[in-house]
Design a protein around this motif. Structure first.
Motif, PDB file in Angstrom:
ATOM      1  N   GLU A 141     -48.543 -62.379 -46.313  1.00 12.95           N
ATOM      2  CA  GLU A 141     -49.515 -62.347 -45.217  1.00 12.95           C
ATOM      3  C   GLU A 141     -48.978 -63.098 -43.999  1.00 12.95           C
ATOM      4  OE1 GLU A 141     -53.146 -61.248 -43.418  1.00 12.95           O
ATOM      5  OE2 GLU A 141     -52.251 -60.590 -45.303  1.00 12.95           O
ATOM      6  N   VAL A 142     -48.349 -64.241 -44.228  1.00 16.70           N
ATOM      7  CA  VAL A 142     -47.770 -65.012 -43.124  1.00 16.70           C
ATOM      8  C   VAL A 142     -46.661 -64.205 -42.454  1.00 16.70           C
ATOM      9  CG1 VAL A 142     -46.350 -67.045 -42.604  1.00 16.70           C
ATOM     10  CG2 VAL A 142     -48.412 -67.291 -43.974  1.00 16.70           C
ATOM     11  N   GLN A 143     -45.814 -63.563 -43.258  1.00 10.37           N
ATOM     12  CA  GLN A 143     -44.746 -62.747 -42.675  1.00 10.37           C
ATOM     13  C   GLN A 143     -45.319 -61.605 -41.846  1.00 10.37           C
ATOM     14  OE1 GLN A 143     -42.458 -61.594 -46.110  1.00 10.37           O
ATOM     15  NE2 GLN A 143     -41.211 -63.444 -46.081  1.00 10.37           N
ATOM     16  N   TYR A 144     -46.345 -60.950 -42.368  1.00  7.55           N
ATOM     17  CA  TYR A 144     -46.981 -59.848 -41.645  1.00  7.55           C
ATOM     18  C   TYR A 144     -47.564 -60.343 -40.323  1.00  7.55           C
ATOM     19  CZ  TYR A 144     -50.469 -56.377 -40.379  1.00  7.55           C
ATOM     20  OH  TYR A 144     -51.242 -55.491 -39.694  1.00  7.55           O
ATOM     21  N   LEU A 145     -48.298 -61.456 -40.401  1.00  4.41           N
ATOM     22  CA  LEU A 145     -48.926 -61.987 -39.189  1.00  4.41           C
ATOM     23  C   LEU A 145     -47.891 -62.468 -38.183  1.00  4.41           C
ATOM     24  CD1 LEU A 145     -51.948 -63.909 -40.739  1.00  4.41           C
ATOM     25  CD2 LEU A 145     -51.989 -61.737 -39.499  1.00  4.41           C
ATOM     26  N   THR A 146     -46.786 -63.009 -38.651  1.00  2.00           N
ATOM     27  CA  THR A 146     -45.715 -63.444 -37.750  1.00  2.00           C
ATOM     28  C   THR A 146     -45.123 -62.240 -37.022  1.00  2.00           C
ATOM     29  OG1 THR A 146     -45.206 -65.314 -39.182  1.00  2.00           O
ATOM     30  CG2 THR A 146     -43.509 -64.664 -37.631  1.00  2.00           C
ATOM     31  N   ALA A 147     -44.901 -61.157 -37.765  1.00  2.00           N
ATOM     32  CA  ALA A 147     -44.356 -59.948 -37.141  1.00  2.00           C
ATOM     33  C   ALA A 147     -45.350 -59.376 -36.134  1.00  2.00           C
ATOM     34  CB  ALA A 147     -44.023 -58.917 -38.212  1.00  2.00           C
ATOM     35  N   GLU A 148     -46.623 -59.331 -36.488  1.00  2.00           N
ATOM     36  CA  GLU A 148     -47.642 -58.829 -35.570  1.00  2.00           C
ATOM     37  C   GLU A 148     -47.723 -59.693 -34.315  1.00  2.00           C
ATOM     38  OE1 GLU A 148     -49.766 -56.064 -35.486  1.00  2.00           O
ATOM     39  OE2 GLU A 148     -48.288 -55.443 -36.982  1.00  2.00           O
ATOM     40  N   ASN A 149     -47.626 -60.998 -34.487  1.00  2.00           N
ATOM     41  CA  ASN A 149     -47.662 -61.922 -33.350  1.00  2.00           C
ATOM     42  C   ASN A 149     -46.482 -61.661 -32.417  1.00  2.00           C
ATOM     43  OD1 ASN A 149     -48.340 -64.003 -31.676  1.00  2.00           O
ATOM     44  ND2 ASN A 149     -47.799 -65.634 -33.091  1.00  2.00           N
ATOM     45  N   ALA A 150     -45.308 -61.445 -32.991  1.00  2.00           N
ATOM     46  CA  ALA A 150     -44.125 -61.170 -32.170  1.00  2.00           C
ATOM     47  C   ALA A 150     -44.302 -59.863 -31.394  1.00  2.00           C
ATOM     48  CB  ALA A 150     -42.884 -61.103 -33.047  1.00  2.00           C
TER      49      ALA A 150
END
Length: 111
Positions: free
Chosen positions: A72-81
């Motif tokens: 979830e953190v990886q997904y949210l980090t990618a979405e944030n970028a």
């Protein structure tokens, strides 16, 4: 002397009998106590096994939750970028549109 020896044996016979009965009772008590200890130990071992099983289950759940959280953190980090990238380009496009609009208004005011 033989008579005295027989007489002494007769006198001591009840004591020997009581001592033998006491030894038998002691042996039964020791066996009973050992059985109770074993059953108590078995209950404690069952409890320890159950607690160990629960601990292993909890650890497995914790690992699964941690992996899920990391994904979830990886997904949210990618979405944030991605969103930051879009914001940068939108701000740049807005500045360009403002400067073109300002240039057009200058041309209209000062032909």
């Amino acid at each position: 002397m033989a008579a005295e020896s027989n007489n002494l044996e007769e006198i001591l016979r009840p004591f020997y009998q009581r001592a033998s009965e006491a030894e038998d009772r002691l042996a039964r008590l020791e066996a009973s106590l050992a059985g109770k200890k074993e059953s108590g130990n078995e209950e404690l071992l069952k409890l320890a096994d159950e607690l160990q099983s629960r601990l292993e289950t909890a650890k497995a759940e914790q690992v699964a939750e941690r992996e899920k959280a990391m994904k979830e953190v990886q997904y949210l980090t990618a979405e944030n970028a991605k969103l930051q990238y879009r914001i940068i380009h939108l701000v740049r496009a807005l500045k360009e549109a403002d400067s073109k609009l300002a240039a057009k208004s200058d041309l209209i005011l000062y032909p």
